[in-house]
Design a protein around this motif. Structure first.
Motif, PDB file in Angstrom:
ATOM      1  N   ASN A 116       7.666  -2.436  -1.386  1.00  0.00           N
ATOM      2  CA  ASN A 116       6.470  -1.411  -1.620  1.00  0.00           C
ATOM      3  C   ASN A 116       5.670  -1.955  -2.791  1.00  0.00           C
ATOM      4  OD1 ASN A 116       7.865  -0.152  -4.088  1.00  0.00           O
ATOM      5  ND2 ASN A 116       8.851   1.019  -2.453  1.00  0.00           N
ATOM      6  N   ALA A 117       4.547  -1.413  -2.956  1.00  0.00           N
ATOM      7  CA  ALA A 117       3.723  -2.134  -4.257  1.00  0.00           C
ATOM      8  C   ALA A 117       4.564  -1.994  -5.494  1.00  0.00           C
ATOM      9  CB  ALA A 117       2.351  -1.390  -4.099  1.00  0.00           C
ATOM     10  N   ALA A 118       4.984  -0.628  -5.706  1.00  0.00           N
ATOM     11  CA  ALA A 118       5.719  -0.377  -7.069  1.00  0.00           C
ATOM     12  C   ALA A 118       6.913  -1.287  -7.167  1.00  0.00           C
ATOM     13  CB  ALA A 118       6.107   0.907  -6.985  1.00  0.00           C
ATOM     14  N   GLN A 119       7.644  -1.380  -6.445  1.00  0.00           N
ATOM     15  CA  GLN A 119       8.947  -2.477  -6.632  1.00  0.00           C
ATOM     16  C   GLN A 119       8.457  -3.908  -6.807  1.00  0.00           C
ATOM     17  OE1 GLN A 119      12.252  -1.438  -4.385  1.00  0.00           O
ATOM     18  NE2 GLN A 119      12.722  -3.496  -4.014  1.00  0.00           N
ATOM     19  N   TYR A 120       7.219  -4.277  -5.825  1.00  0.00           N
ATOM     20  CA  TYR A 120       6.757  -5.675  -6.129  1.00  0.00           C
ATOM     21  C   TYR A 120       5.961  -5.601  -7.670  1.00  0.00           C
ATOM     22  CZ  TYR A 120       4.376 -10.174  -5.775  1.00  0.00           C
ATOM     23  OH  TYR A 120       3.815 -11.259  -5.919  1.00  0.00           O
ATOM     24  N   LEU A 121       5.079  -4.799  -8.085  1.00  0.00           N
ATOM     25  CA  LEU A 121       4.692  -4.872  -9.403  1.00  0.00           C
ATOM     26  C   LEU A 121       5.702  -4.958 -10.458  1.00  0.00           C
ATOM     27  CD1 LEU A 121       2.142  -5.052 -10.989  1.00  0.00           C
ATOM     28  CD2 LEU A 121       2.363  -2.523 -11.060  1.00  0.00           C
ATOM     29  N   ALA A 122       6.814  -4.280 -10.376  1.00  0.00           N
ATOM     30  CA  ALA A 122       8.049  -4.461 -11.367  1.00  0.00           C
ATOM     31  C   ALA A 122       8.529  -5.674 -11.404  1.00  0.00           C
ATOM     32  CB  ALA A 122       9.018  -3.432 -10.882  1.00  0.00           C
ATOM     33  N   TYR A 123       8.720  -6.379 -10.348  1.00  0.00           N
ATOM     34  CA  TYR A 123       9.175  -7.683 -10.338  1.00  0.00           C
ATOM     35  C   TYR A 123       8.126  -8.799 -10.737  1.00  0.00           C
ATOM     36  CZ  TYR A 123       8.957 -12.272  -8.063  1.00  0.00           C
ATOM     37  OH  TYR A 123       8.623 -13.531  -7.944  1.00  0.00           O
ATOM     38  N   PHE A 124       6.772  -8.571 -10.422  1.00  0.00           N
ATOM     39  CA  PHE A 124       5.689  -9.302 -10.491  1.00  0.00           C
ATOM     40  C   PHE A 124       5.226  -9.556 -12.012  1.00  0.00           C
ATOM     41  CE2 PHE A 124       1.147 -10.525 -11.489  1.00  0.00           C
ATOM     42  CZ  PHE A 124       1.079 -11.587 -10.795  1.00  0.00           C
ATOM     43  N   SER A 125       5.356  -8.184 -12.773  1.00  0.00           N
ATOM     44  CA  SER A 125       4.899  -8.408 -14.195  1.00  0.00           C
ATOM     45  C   SER A 125       6.200  -8.983 -14.954  1.00  0.00           C
ATOM     46  CB  SER A 125       4.950  -6.773 -14.565  1.00  0.00           C
ATOM     47  OG  SER A 125       6.270  -5.942 -14.223  1.00  0.00           O
ATOM     48  N   GLN A 126       7.293  -8.738 -14.706  1.00  0.00           N
ATOM     49  CA  GLN A 126       8.281  -9.478 -15.501  1.00  0.00           C
ATOM     50  C   GLN A 126       8.202 -11.023 -15.062  1.00  0.00           C
ATOM     51  OE1 GLN A 126      12.484  -7.832 -14.973  1.00  0.00           O
ATOM     52  NE2 GLN A 126      11.492  -6.585 -13.520  1.00  0.00           N
ATOM     53  N   ALA A 127       7.942 -11.504 -13.966  1.00  0.00           N
ATOM     54  CA  ALA A 127       7.934 -12.801 -13.669  1.00  0.00           C
ATOM     55  C   ALA A 127       6.785 -13.581 -14.425  1.00  0.00           C
ATOM     56  CB  ALA A 127       7.696 -13.016 -12.246  1.00  0.00           C
ATOM     57  N   HIS A 128       5.676 -12.986 -14.686  1.00  0.00           N
ATOM     58  CA  HIS A 128       4.504 -13.141 -15.077  1.00  0.00           C
ATOM     59  C   HIS A 128       4.301 -13.355 -16.641  1.00  0.00           C
ATOM     60  CE1 HIS A 128       0.073 -14.174 -14.852  1.00  0.00           C
ATOM     61  NE2 HIS A 128      -0.115 -13.536 -15.959  1.00  0.00           N
ATOM     62  N   ALA A 129       5.156 -12.348 -17.186  1.00  0.00           N
ATOM     63  CA  ALA A 129       5.375 -12.184 -18.519  1.00  0.00           C
ATOM     64  C   ALA A 129       6.506 -13.540 -18.986  1.00  0.00           C
ATOM     65  CB  ALA A 129       5.863 -11.180 -18.973  1.00  0.00           C
ATOM     66  N   LEU A 130       7.260 -13.776 -18.153  1.00  0.00           N
ATOM     67  CA  LEU A 130       8.262 -14.827 -18.387  1.00  0.00           C
ATOM     68  C   LEU A 130       7.791 -16.409 -18.478  1.00  0.00           C
ATOM     69  CD1 LEU A 130      11.215 -15.549 -18.602  1.00  0.00           C
ATOM     70  CD2 LEU A 130      11.364 -15.943 -15.833  1.00  0.00           C
ATOM     71  N   LEU A 131       6.860 -16.550 -17.415  1.00  0.00           N
ATOM     72  CA  LEU A 131       6.391 -18.100 -17.466  1.00  0.00           C
ATOM     73  C   LEU A 131       4.963 -18.188 -17.916  1.00  0.00           C
ATOM     74  CD1 LEU A 131       7.753 -18.931 -13.927  1.00  0.00           C
ATOM     75  CD2 LEU A 131       8.747 -19.695 -16.205  1.00  0.00           C
ATOM     76  N   LYS A 132       4.128 -17.079 -18.162  1.00  0.00           N
ATOM     77  CA  LYS A 132       2.721 -17.258 -18.427  1.00  0.00           C
ATOM     78  C   LYS A 132       1.827 -18.415 -17.846  1.00  0.00           C
ATOM     79  CE  LYS A 132       4.087 -14.770 -22.827  1.00  0.00           C
ATOM     80  NZ  LYS A 132       5.463 -14.669 -22.482  1.00  0.00           N
ATOM     81  N   PRO A 133       1.871 -18.518 -16.451  1.00  0.00           N
ATOM     82  CA  PRO A 133       1.034 -19.393 -15.869  1.00  0.00           C
ATOM     83  C   PRO A 133      -0.476 -19.129 -16.049  1.00  0.00           C
ATOM     84  CG  PRO A 133       1.834 -17.679 -14.483  1.00  0.00           C
ATOM     85  CD  PRO A 133       2.304 -17.322 -15.359  1.00  0.00           C
ATOM     86  N   ASP A 134      -1.320 -20.169 -15.770  1.00  0.00           N
ATOM     87  CA  ASP A 134      -2.849 -19.940 -15.628  1.00  0.00           C
ATOM     88  C   ASP A 134      -3.278 -19.410 -14.472  1.00  0.00           C
ATOM     89  OD1 ASP A 134      -2.735 -21.105 -18.282  1.00  0.00           O
ATOM     90  OD2 ASP A 134      -3.297 -23.227 -17.364  1.00  0.00           O
ATOM     91  N   VAL A 135      -2.491 -19.288 -13.471  1.00  0.00           N
ATOM     92  CA  VAL A 135      -2.763 -18.728 -12.269  1.00  0.00           C
ATOM     93  C   VAL A 135      -1.669 -17.772 -11.830  1.00  0.00           C
ATOM     94  CG1 VAL A 135      -3.459 -19.189  -9.539  1.00  0.00           C
ATOM     95  CG2 VAL A 135      -4.167 -20.953 -11.612  1.00  0.00           C
ATOM     96  N   ALA A 136      -2.177 -16.619 -11.246  1.00  0.00           N
ATOM     97  CA  ALA A 136      -1.200 -15.615 -10.707  1.00  0.00           C
ATOM     98  C   ALA A 136      -1.263 -15.732  -9.254  1.00  0.00           C
ATOM     99  CB  ALA A 136      -1.717 -14.303 -11.101  1.00  0.00           C
ATOM    100  N   VAL A 137      -0.183 -15.806  -8.798  1.00  0.00           N
ATOM    101  CA  VAL A 137       0.113 -16.325  -7.350  1.00  0.00           C
ATOM    102  C   VAL A 137       0.801 -15.138  -6.730  1.00  0.00           C
ATOM    103  CG1 VAL A 137       1.033 -17.826  -5.521  1.00  0.00           C
ATOM    104  CG2 VAL A 137      -0.116 -18.547  -7.656  1.00  0.00           C
ATOM    105  N   VAL A 138       0.518 -14.718  -5.553  1.00  0.00           N
ATOM    106  CA  VAL A 138       0.934 -13.719  -4.583  1.00  0.00           C
ATOM    107  C   VAL A 138       1.396 -14.472  -3.358  1.00  0.00           C
ATOM    108  CG1 VAL A 138       0.711 -11.584  -3.098  1.00  0.00           C
ATOM    109  CG2 VAL A 138      -0.092 -11.512  -5.540  1.00  0.00           C
TER     110      VAL A 138
END
Length: 292
Positions: A43-65
């Motif tokens: 679900n969206a809540a579970q994905y966002l919990a994962y995505f926010s951690q992943a994005h903060a970890l690597l800080k890329p210039d492009v967010a990819v789904v």
């Protein structure tokens, strides 16, 4: 409103903000979720919990789904493709059945809304998905069908199914799309890009940027990339005028020296799941230093 990513690419048409484009879902899923085996796509809540951690970890210039991952997850959790095909064995049927569930489209929409709210316009959001040709092969493999050559009409059918999927999220301020060819697809060529026209037209209609990740070993003429805003490829595959994402995935994985960027180029890397976190963070730091 998220602007198309073409305006942030290096080169005369962009401001150059995009210098490091990472595809990291397989790696970050292993690092962040392997302990509990959670599926981020439930679900969206579970994905966002994962995505926010992943994005903060690597800080890329492009967010990819990774849209393909969503549909793989959905198919696996809903009994797979083989049973839904019946006696229909046209090469494009498996992809149509894979992409048609309204429930999967609803999850995708909810995920995009949640991610956009998290990003707050600070990073362009790109939907990465297999190209029509790549996704046709993948869907047939998921359905247990034998590998077969794809004729132009079948590829065109696949493109229409992708175009329908894109329309389902057309009201959202997505920055663009990345179409990825199957690695090592020696049969891929300019004629396939011609058959992607329905996808290209939809992206153009919604004013989304469009990038293509080409397979290695294929020399792609510049005029074949009409309608695209960027090309991602290994050196020697494309020599046209579009901004080029230099695919350094192999060097990223082995820790080798990173190639310098030429004019109009940015670094692109797909992080393999088995890499050590320390090595990944070290290479990301080197990429950022090269960007500065």
């Amino acid at each position: 409103m998220t602007a198309p990513f073409a305006g942030q690419l290096p080169g005369s048409a962009g401001n150059g903000a995009i210098r490091v484009w990472l595809k990291s879902a397989a790696y970050t899923t292993r690092v962040l979720l392997s302990a509990d085996g959670a599926d981020p796509w439930v679900n969206a809540a579970q994905y966002l919990a994962y995505f926010s951690q992943a994005h903060a970890l690597l800080k890329p210039d492009v967010a990819v789904v990774e849209v393909g991952d969503l549909y793989d997850s959905w198919s696996q959790r809903h009994g797979g493709l083989a049973g839904s095909l019946g006696n229909r064995r046209r090469p494009a049927t498996a992809l149509r059945k894979l992409l048609e569930p309204e429930g999967a489209k609803a999850v995708l929409t909810e995920v995009i809304v949640a991610v956009l709210a998290y990003l707050r316009g600070q990073t362009p959001l790109v939907l990465a998905m297999p190209s029509p040709r790549h996704w046709l092969h993948h869907a047939n493999r998921l359905a247990g069908l034998p590998e077969t050559a794809l004729d132009p009409d079948t590829v065109e059918d696949g493109a229409m199914y992708l175009a329908d999927l894109i329309r389902s999220v057309s009201t959202l301020p997505i920055s663009g799309l990345l179409l990825e060819e199957r690695p090592g697809d020696s049969a891929f060529g300019p004629v396939d890009l011609e058959r992607y026209r329905s996808v290209i037209n939809v992206a153009r209609h919604y004013r989304w940027s469009l990038a293509s990740r080409l397979p290695s070993g294929i020399q792609m003429p510049a005029d074949a990339m009409a309608g695209f805003d960027a090309v991602i490829a290994k050196p020697g595959v494309y020599a046209g005028a579009l901004p080029l994402g230099l695919d350094i995935s192999e060097a990223f994985a082995t820790g080798e020296a990173l190639p310098a960027l030429g004019a109009g180029q940015f670094h692109f890397a797909q992080i393999v799941p088995g890499q050590r976190p320390e090595a990944v963070l070290d290479t990301v730091a080197r990429l950022r230093a090269a960007r500065a």
